[in-house]
Structures are given as structure tokens and as C-alpha cells.
Enzyme design. Structure first.
Site, PDB file in Angstrom:
ATOM      1  N   PRO A   2       0.769  -1.129  -0.071  1.00 49.25           N
ATOM      2  CA  PRO A   2       0.169  -0.111   0.001  1.00 49.25           C
ATOM      3  C   PRO A   2       0.901   1.303   0.040  1.00 49.25           C
ATOM      4  O   PRO A   2       1.894   1.297   0.731  1.00 49.25           O
ATOM      5  CB  PRO A   2      -0.860   0.043   1.275  1.00 49.25           C
ATOM      6  CG  PRO A   2      -0.787  -1.448   1.773  1.00 49.25           C
ATOM      7  CD  PRO A   2       0.427  -2.097   1.025  1.00 49.25           C
ATOM      8  N   GLU A   3       0.573   2.161  -0.952  1.00 49.76           N
ATOM      9  CA  GLU A   3       1.224   3.357  -1.057  1.00 49.76           C
ATOM     10  C   GLU A   3       0.325   4.607  -0.250  1.00 49.76           C
ATOM     11  O   GLU A   3      -0.684   4.395   0.303  1.00 49.76           O
ATOM     12  CB  GLU A   3       1.507   3.876  -2.290  1.00 49.76           C
ATOM     13  CG  GLU A   3       2.376   2.783  -3.019  1.00 49.76           C
ATOM     14  CD  GLU A   3       2.731   2.751  -4.426  1.00 49.76           C
ATOM     15  OE1 GLU A   3       2.803   4.116  -4.898  1.00 49.76           O
ATOM     16  OE2 GLU A   3       2.771   2.022  -5.428  1.00 49.76           O
ATOM     17  N   HIS A  93      -4.612 -16.216   9.594  1.00 53.35           N
ATOM     18  CA  HIS A  93      -3.539 -14.899   9.471  1.00 53.35           C
ATOM     19  C   HIS A  93      -3.955 -13.899  10.299  1.00 53.35           C
ATOM     20  O   HIS A  93      -3.348 -12.636   9.901  1.00 53.35           O
ATOM     21  CB  HIS A  93      -3.304 -14.742   7.928  1.00 53.35           C
ATOM     22  CG  HIS A  93      -3.120 -15.750   7.051  1.00 53.35           C
ATOM     23  ND1 HIS A  93      -1.932 -16.390   7.079  1.00 53.35           N
ATOM     24  CD2 HIS A  93      -3.655 -16.420   6.134  1.00 53.35           C
ATOM     25  CE1 HIS A  93      -1.993 -17.462   6.145  1.00 53.35           C
ATOM     26  NE2 HIS A  93      -3.132 -17.225   5.580  1.00 53.35           N
ATOM     27  N   ARG A 112       1.507 -12.358   4.858  1.00 54.26           N
ATOM     28  CA  ARG A 112       2.745 -12.695   4.728  1.00 54.26           C
ATOM     29  C   ARG A 112       3.631 -12.230   6.277  1.00 54.26           C
ATOM     30  O   ARG A 112       4.877 -12.408   6.011  1.00 54.26           O
ATOM     31  CB  ARG A 112       3.506 -11.833   3.536  1.00 54.26           C
ATOM     32  CG  ARG A 112       2.815 -11.964   2.230  1.00 54.26           C
ATOM     33  CD  ARG A 112       3.528 -11.441   1.042  1.00 54.26           C
ATOM     34  NE  ARG A 112       3.186 -11.546  -0.074  1.00 54.26           N
ATOM     35  CZ  ARG A 112       3.679 -11.506  -1.406  1.00 54.26           C
ATOM     36  NH1 ARG A 112       4.856 -10.689  -1.227  1.00 54.26           N
ATOM     37  NH2 ARG A 112       3.156 -11.348  -2.499  1.00 54.26           N
TER      38      ARG A 112
END
Length: 275
Positions: A2-3, A93, A112
Site C-alpha cells: 500500500p502506498e 492469518h 505474509r
């Protein structure tokens, strides 16, 4: 990853969801995610009884404020927050859970496990890593064509690499650098210090405009990004070059090409962005 537009969208939705909620208990199922303090028990105990008062952003980092503490959170590749009833099944997760006194929970999910959390005394967060070495905010009043020119004049690196450097300008990543360079007509391998005043002014304008439009569209959902309310972004529908290798340029119909610039896969138009 994400930016700025995606993180800003998460910030806005989190602000709607958690302000005023008091933490009853914190559960950490993946201790390596907590970087500060280095003791997870200290992390959880410090937050218990605290009430979220504000949600801020610095570059790609979220800052969740209570009266006394600042929780600095980086989503990395696929981290996401969501608020759920305690009774709702916990998804796979889910690595950190903030249980609130009102019967809801703020859950952090990260497939991740790359996300990070740093907890500081409120007021200390900006002077310590990971925030202390970050550059100028491109949507702030502190960002100007003159500031951008000064930053670029100091480096001979390719302009793509310079714009990705979070110590110079924060929040820009692969998507919005590619888009801004295309709209400014600048080849991604141009040496940063060779840009003319006119080119810098054009690039400045396109960075601001591209980021602002992306924020209004809720960011870009390229892979798995959703905001804290589970909604996807829509700016990916407006992309000119990113992810469009081999397709026709929307401006001149030239096939878009892909190179490695600044260590990242980069799509550009050889006609609109001549080298």
C-alpha cells in the site's frame, strides 16, 4: 505494498471505526510483528485500558494515538485492519487483536507477516525510527516545486529511484511514481539532477494531482488491498501505465514497454516519455 493513497484511505476508515473505543485486552499471535518494545508482554499491558483518540499517517505508516501512547503501524505488502464483533469467527492469518470494552475487536490480518508495530510514549514517535528519517509529505504545504528541485539536484540517480526514496519524499511507491512520471512526460531512467525547472514544476503538479485523485478514489486495488471497511479502491481504473505493459498508450497508442528502473519493474511509454 500500500502506498500513500491506500494508507490514507485506511487511516480515514479506521478513524470512523475506532475513535473513542477503549482497549480491554491485546492478543499478539505473531510476536515478531512487534518491534518496540522488544517484550510483547510490555506491549500488550501498556495498551490495555487505553482509549484510541486519533489516527494519523506519516508516509506509508499509520499512527494510532491514545492519550498516552502512539502505535506506529506499517502494513507492508498485505496487512489490513478490520473491526468485528467478538463473536465473529477469527480469520486465518489474524496476528494481533485489540479487544474493546464495547464487545468489538480491531483485528490485524497479514498473510505474509511482514507488517510491523512500534509503540512509543506519545510525543516520542516522530523522533525515533521508523519515522525519524522520513522525508517531506507530498500532499503537505511543506512540499513545493522549489523543495522538489532541491531534493533532485542532490542526486544523480535515475528519477524513478529518487522518487521511491522515502528519505526524500514519503508515500510514493511503484504505482504512483510510474503514473506521475508518465503524466509529466519524463523517462524513468533520466538522472534526477538533469531535470529542468519546467520539468520539475510539471512533475510536482502531477505528483500532487495523481495522489489527490487516488485518495479520493480510495486508492488502487491491484492485488488484495481493501480499506478497513472491506471496500476496494477504484483508482486502478484510471491507471495510464502501471501494470499495462504491452497495451496501447491511452494518449498516443504506442505499445507500453517495461524496464527495470530504480530496482523496480517500470512501465512507461517510449513516445510520451522519450529518453
Amino acid at each position: 505494498m500500500p502506498e500513500l493513497p491506500e494508507v490514507e484511505t485506511v487511516r480515514r476508515t479506521l478513524e470512523e471505526l475506532i475513535i473513542g473505543k477503549t482497549i480491554d485486552q491485546v492478543l499478539v499471535h505473531w510476536p515478531k510483528m512487534v518491534k518496540e518494545p522488544d517484550d510483547v508482554v510490555r506491549f500488550t499491558k501498556a495498551l490495555e485500558g487505553e482509549t484510541f483518540k486519533a489516527v494519523a499517517r506519516r508516509g506509508k505508516f499509520l499512527i494510532l494515538y491514545t492519550d498516552d501512547l502512539a502505535l506506529v503501524s506499517h502494513l507492508r505488502m498485505e496487512g489490513r485492519y478490520g473491526v468485528y464483533p467478538k463473536s465473529e469467527t477469527i480469520e486465518k492469518h489474524t496476528h494481533v487483536i485489540f479487544s474493546f470494552t464495547d464487545g468489538t475487536e480491531l483485528r490485524y490480518k497479514d498473510v505474509r507477516k511482514f507488517g510491523t508495530m512500534h509503540l512509543f510514549k506519545r510525543g516520542d514517535e516522530l523522533g525515533q525510527l521508523p519515522l525519524s528519517q522520513l522525508g517531506v509529505e507530498p500532499l503537505s504545504d511543506a512540499f513545493s516545486p522549489k523543495i522538489l528541485q532541491n531534493l533532485l539536484n542532490k542526486t544523480a540517480r535515475p528519477i524513478k529511484a529518487a522518487l521511491l526514496d522515502q528519505k526524500l519524499i514519503v508515500g510514493l511507491g511503484n504505482i504512483y511514481v510510474d503514473e506521475s512520471l508518465f503524466k509529466a512526460g519524463i523517462h524513468p531512467e533520466r538522472s534526477a539532477k538533469t531535470l529542468t525547472k519546467e520539468e520539475v514544476e510539471k512533475l510536482y503538479s502531477e505528483i500532487k494531482a495523481t495522489l489527490s485523485e487516488a485518495v479520493e478514489r480510495g486508492g488502487s486495488t491491484i492485488r488484495s488491498y481493501v480499506n478497513s471497511q472491506g471496500q476496494i479502491g477504484l483508482f486502478q481504473l484510471e491507471l495510464f501505465v502501471y501494470g499495462r505493459r504491452g497495451e496501447e498508450c491511452k494518449v498516443c497508442a504506442t505499445p507500453l514497454e517495461r524496464i527495470i528502473a530504480g530496482g523496480r519493474g517500470t512501465v512507461y511509454c517510449p513516445q510520451c516519455q522519450p529518453k
